[in-house]
Write a protein that holds these residues in place. Structure first.
Motif, mmCIF file in Angstrom:
data_model
loop_
_atom_site.group_PDB
_atom_site.id
_atom_site.type_symbol
_atom_site.label_atom_id
_atom_site.label_comp_id
_atom_site.label_asym_id
_atom_site.label_seq_id
_atom_site.Cartn_x
_atom_site.Cartn_y
_atom_site.Cartn_z
ATOM 1 N N LYS A 1 2.358 1.789 -3.425
ATOM 2 C CA LYS A 1 1.383 2.283 -4.394
ATOM 3 C C LYS A 1 1.077 3.760 -4.178
ATOM 4 O O LYS A 1 0.868 4.514 -5.134
ATOM 5 C CB LYS A 1 0.096 1.460 -4.295
ATOM 6 N N GLN A 2 1.067 4.179 -2.918
ATOM 7 C CA GLN A 2 0.730 5.569 -2.616
ATOM 8 C C GLN A 2 1.901 6.525 -2.838
ATOM 9 O O GLN A 2 1.718 7.636 -3.329
ATOM 10 C CB GLN A 2 0.269 5.687 -1.158
ATOM 11 N N ASP B 1 0.834 -1.218 0.000
ATOM 12 C CA ASP B 1 0.000 0.000 0.000
ATOM 13 C C ASP B 1 0.863 1.260 0.000
ATOM 14 O O ASP B 1 0.565 2.239 -0.711
ATOM 15 C CB ASP B 1 -0.936 -0.001 1.215
#
Length: 416
Positions: free
Chosen positions: A179-180, A176
């Protein structure tokens, strides 16, 4: 089991694996099933199941994943699957793994540490985004195999430790966060990563003390090294000799001194003898090169990793899975060309005494007849019962004789 029974089963396994169609293979398997209850068969096909992500693909700048087969699907036979197929539909679980070669890991280590370098492959981020998916399973076995024998050197051991720590980051990536923010961060603390890497390194040291295992690994690598030494000596000594003559010398060596016929490696030799320096895998193998033995030793690891994939297919997967499918991820275009040179048609093995029985995409005899001068290279006699029995009787001596063969071929090559 008597020799007759062994020969009978081996013959039937080969008959099934060499089948021209999957329908023929299925018919033969059903016919011989009473004798093959301990055997599993895998065929590369355009039908059947998909072996997870252990399939062939190419990334944008040339990095590639390669399996043993050149097909996207596989068909498997074993008593349980056959019973399900007879009932209408077979559903079974699989495991798969994607092994990273040393070059792939050497690119990933600086990437994981956040270092940018112009020499890194353009598709490294693309490969990385593929590897960190939850449904992709990665395996450092090729890297470990190459470095077991180097742990006696403290500097090398430090490099192995740093690589193992980077591998733990890769296995425990915060997806996560990546991806951010587009940055690498592990879900583990640095202390936890250090502990895992140290435990892994300690395990490697313990395994290094297992003499039979290390002797086996060394023998496998040296066998590939010897074959490359012989290929290079033949090509560099007489580059203009006919393909027929070169192959005759190589096959005679395999038969006489190695007591085995190496199908994959013989096909590699054929390509090398045909192309010479134009075959990129052998591009650095030239006369008067100071590092020619080092280059060949490194190339021998590449050949062993392909053979290692065949062995991995016979490993017992997790309890929930019925088959294990390996694949290889590499950025090395020269190595990709070697893998693609001779894909596997099928593989069989006995689950009680696992030993891969690979069959390749074309018959060895067909590939050598005729040669480029339309002159048939007669290799039928190598497959006669007499020659096969002779190799079987002499094979146990090869391990003891291998160091002498290595020394002789190295000296011969350096004299050129």
């Amino acid at each position: 089991m008597s020799n007759y029974e062994n020969d009978f089963i081996t013959e039937k396994v080969a008959e099934i694996c060499k089948s021209r169609t999957t329908e023929e293979a299925y018919r033969l398997y059903r016919q011989y099933l009473p004798f093959l209850k301990d055997y599993k068969f895998v065929f590369g096909t355009n039908e059947g199941g998909t072996p997870g992500y252990a399939v062939n693909r190419i990334f944008s700048a040339g990095a590639a994943i390669r399996s043993l087969f050149n097909t996207e699907r596989v068909l498997v036979f074993d008593p349980k699957t056959w019973q399900d197929m007879e009932s209408g539909k077979a559903i079974y679980s699989i495991d798969y793994s994607i092994s990273l070669d040393t070059q792939a890991i050497s690119h990933l280590v600086p990437y994981l540490s956040g270092k940018e370098h112009s020499s890194l492959p353009e598709d490294l981020t693309e490969v990385f985004e593929f590897l960190i998916r939850n449904d992709v399973q990665i395996d450092p076995l090729p890297y470990l195999s190459e470095n077991y024998l180097k742990l006696g050197n403290s500097e090398t051991a430090d490099g192995v430790y740093r690589t193992l720590k980077a591998y733990e980051v890769l296995r425990n990536i915060d997806i996560d966060w990546f991806k951010q923010h587009g940055k690498v961060r592990s879900t583990l603390t640095d202390h936890e990563l250090t502990m895992k890497a140290q435990q892994h390194l300690s395990t490697m040291y313990l395994e290094c003390e297992d003499k039979p295992v290390m002797d086996g690994l060394f023998f496998r690598h040296q066998s590939m090294y010897v074959l490359l030494l012989k290929m290079a000596a033949i090509q560099l000594k007489s580059p203009r000799a006919s393909l027929k003559n070169k192959l005759s010398v190589f096959l005679q060596f395999c038969d006489d001194e190695m007591a085995s016929l190496f199908v994959r490696e013989t096909i590699l030799a054929k390509a090398y003898f045909e192309r010479g320096q134009k075959f990129d895998f052998f591009g650095k193998i030239q006369k008067n090169k100071d590092d020619i033995l080092v280059q060949l030793a490194n190339m021998a690891w590449d050949l062993w990793h392909i053979r290692q994939m065949e062995e991995v297919m016979t490993f017992t997967p997790s309890k929930r899975a019925r088959y294990l499918f390996p694949a290889f991820l590499t950025f090395d275009k020269k190595f990709i060309e070697v893998i693609d040179l001779y894909p596997m048609k099928s593989l069989a093995y006995n689950v009680v005494n696992p030993r891969p029985m690979p069959f390749y995409s074309d018959d060895l005899i067909n590939l050598f007849s005729p040669d480029q001068n339309n002159t048939t290279l007669d290799i039928h006699h190598y497959f006669s019962e007499e020659r096969s029995a002779s190799r079987d009787a002499r094979r146990h001596r090869v391990r003891a004789q291998l160091p002498e063969i290595v020394n002789r071929l190295e000296a011969e090559l350096l004299q050129l």
